[in-house]
Design a protein around this motif. Sequence first.
Motif, mmCIF file in Angstrom:
data_model
loop_
_atom_site.group_PDB
_atom_site.id
_atom_site.type_symbol
_atom_site.label_atom_id
_atom_site.label_comp_id
_atom_site.label_asym_id
_atom_site.label_seq_id
_atom_site.Cartn_x
_atom_site.Cartn_y
_atom_site.Cartn_z
ATOM 1 N N ARG A 238 0.567 -0.849 0.045
ATOM 2 C CA ARG A 238 0.349 -0.044 0.377
ATOM 3 C C ARG A 238 1.330 1.453 -0.031
ATOM 4 O O ARG A 238 1.513 1.218 0.783
ATOM 5 N N GLU A 239 1.049 2.082 -0.901
ATOM 6 C CA GLU A 239 2.119 3.288 -1.659
ATOM 7 C C GLU A 239 1.453 3.951 -1.668
ATOM 8 O O GLU A 239 0.394 4.872 -2.461
ATOM 9 N N ILE A 240 1.629 4.796 -0.258
ATOM 10 C CA ILE A 240 0.741 6.870 -0.289
ATOM 11 C C ILE A 240 2.100 8.142 -0.746
ATOM 12 O O ILE A 240 3.801 7.388 -0.168
ATOM 13 N N LYS A 241 1.616 8.342 -1.336
ATOM 14 C CA LYS A 241 2.680 9.521 -1.883
ATOM 15 C C LYS A 241 1.990 11.540 -0.846
ATOM 16 O O LYS A 241 0.829 10.933 -1.433
ATOM 17 N N LEU A 242 2.073 11.841 -0.376
ATOM 18 C CA LEU A 242 1.660 12.866 0.521
ATOM 19 C C LEU A 242 2.783 14.043 0.617
ATOM 20 O O LEU A 242 3.832 14.187 0.709
ATOM 21 N N GLN A 243 2.347 14.891 0.037
ATOM 22 C CA GLN A 243 1.774 16.763 -0.148
ATOM 23 C C GLN A 243 1.273 17.477 1.190
ATOM 24 O O GLN A 243 0.333 17.199 0.137
ATOM 25 N N GLY A 244 2.291 17.660 2.386
ATOM 26 C CA GLY A 244 0.852 18.696 3.222
ATOM 27 C C GLY A 244 0.834 17.561 4.390
ATOM 28 O O GLY A 244 1.567 16.907 4.830
ATOM 29 N N MET A 245 -0.599 17.519 4.850
ATOM 30 C CA MET A 245 -0.948 17.067 5.725
ATOM 31 C C MET A 245 -1.849 16.327 6.294
ATOM 32 O O MET A 245 -2.881 16.295 5.323
ATOM 33 N N ALA A 246 -1.684 15.068 6.832
ATOM 34 C CA ALA A 246 -3.395 14.114 6.543
ATOM 35 C C ALA A 246 -3.512 13.295 7.753
ATOM 36 O O ALA A 246 -2.070 13.070 8.392
ATOM 37 N N HIS A 247 -4.326 12.797 7.951
ATOM 38 C CA HIS A 247 -4.379 12.532 9.157
ATOM 39 C C HIS A 247 -5.001 10.607 8.752
ATOM 40 O O HIS A 247 -5.202 10.436 7.669
ATOM 41 N N PHE A 248 -4.362 9.667 9.000
ATOM 42 C CA PHE A 248 -4.247 8.613 8.575
ATOM 43 C C PHE A 248 -4.745 7.172 9.970
ATOM 44 O O PHE A 248 -4.383 7.039 10.361
ATOM 45 N N GLU A 249 -5.780 6.321 9.110
ATOM 46 C CA GLU A 249 -6.438 5.471 10.771
ATOM 47 C C GLU A 249 -6.598 4.127 8.981
ATOM 48 O O GLU A 249 -7.334 3.805 8.288
ATOM 49 N N VAL A 250 -4.932 3.746 9.777
ATOM 50 C CA VAL A 250 -4.831 2.379 8.976
ATOM 51 C C VAL A 250 -4.983 1.334 9.077
ATOM 52 O O VAL A 250 -4.711 -0.137 10.390
ATOM 53 N N ALA A 251 -6.684 0.737 7.941
ATOM 54 C CA ALA A 251 -6.235 -1.364 8.824
ATOM 55 C C ALA A 251 -5.661 -1.975 8.239
ATOM 56 O O ALA A 251 -4.709 -2.023 7.415
ATOM 57 N N LYS A 252 -5.515 -2.662 9.225
ATOM 58 C CA LYS A 252 -4.215 -3.980 9.149
ATOM 59 C C LYS A 252 -4.153 -4.930 8.365
ATOM 60 O O LYS A 252 -4.710 -5.003 8.318
ATOM 61 N N ASN A 253 -3.476 -4.953 7.617
ATOM 62 C CA ASN A 253 -2.998 -6.477 6.236
ATOM 63 C C ASN A 253 -1.575 -6.494 6.729
ATOM 64 O O ASN A 253 -0.338 -5.578 5.691
ATOM 65 N N PRO A 254 -0.548 -7.440 7.765
ATOM 66 C CA PRO A 254 0.628 -7.923 7.517
ATOM 67 C C PRO A 254 0.670 -8.260 6.741
ATOM 68 O O PRO A 254 2.811 -7.860 6.283
ATOM 69 N N ASN A 255 0.694 -7.838 5.194
ATOM 70 C CA ASN A 255 1.077 -8.757 4.302
ATOM 71 C C ASN A 255 0.888 -8.000 3.383
ATOM 72 O O ASN A 255 2.026 -8.168 1.551
ATOM 73 N N ALA A 256 0.652 -6.841 3.743
ATOM 74 C CA ALA A 256 1.134 -5.106 2.374
ATOM 75 C C ALA A 256 1.381 -4.138 3.556
ATOM 76 O O ALA A 256 0.071 -3.405 3.757
#
Length: 315
Positions: free
Chosen positions: A128-146
């Motif tokens: 799960r690849e994310i590119k961010l510019q600025g500010m964000a809050h993340f609530e991440v679903a658990k997935n040990p394989n990704a």
Amino acid sequence: MSNPNNTSHPESDIDQILKVSENYKYSFEASNDDAWNKFSAAREAEKQVPTPFKVYKNTSRLLRVAAAVAILAVGSWAFWLTTLNKTLDAGQFATNAGQIEQITMKDGSVITLNANSSVEFKVTEKSREIKLQGMAHFEVAKNPNAPFVIESNNNKVTVLGTGFDVQSYAGKPLQVTVNHGKVKVEKLSNSTMLESVILTKGMRVRENLNQANAANKRSQIFAVDSNVNLDAVKWESGNLIFTNAPIDDVVNAIETRYSKKIQVRILKPTCIITPTGTSNQTSDLQFTGVFKNTDEFSTVVKTIEIALGLQFEVK
């Protein structure tokens, strides 16, 4: 006598001689030796003729089965590779001044994008690849394989499942605050890791821009605060909510919301406060209050000035 199993065996010398003899035409030779040499030459020539390849019924069936297995194996491998690299989810989002955007990914992860920010993400079976510019809050679903990996301005944040804020505007220091769970923050240079820290609940890391750009002082790139007031600043709802928020956090939130660059001066001269640090005279200043998403910048600034005896200057 016929072979009861109907199988073939290499021809014996006698069989070969008889076969040659059938085609041999009698002729007068000068001597017995000459006659024998001619006969032997004919026999040797017969040996050089290749025996036709015979395909028996069972062999043909085995070959067909082997070919089918090979095709199935190659097809399964190709399908696995295609599935592994297949994009399961992707998107691009951006916000303007004063705008908050909440994005729910297909895996259940939620990105709340703050004002003047942009995010791009791509999800496969293994990443799960994310590119961010600025500010964000993340609530991440658990997935040990990704693993959930955020990259921004040569910084990398990796997490399996947690809630945290990432602030990474161009020209401003990276700041990561963990609400719950655990994250790893890395400073990169040409894909080489210069420094990394592990953060858990209530911890914050802030990048020292001067040290991050100095290759001979890599050990001081990140400064870690282990006792952060997680309720000091809330912005995800669209409103700005401050609860005993340090003045530098207040300034940072206002700059982010209204896309302004401001400097704060206390009414007493010689004291300057910026989002990257406060003077000793104002380090204990805190603010509590709520501003609606529709409140004007001037209203917010004037309220804080009166409450804390400060003066804001827009740069």
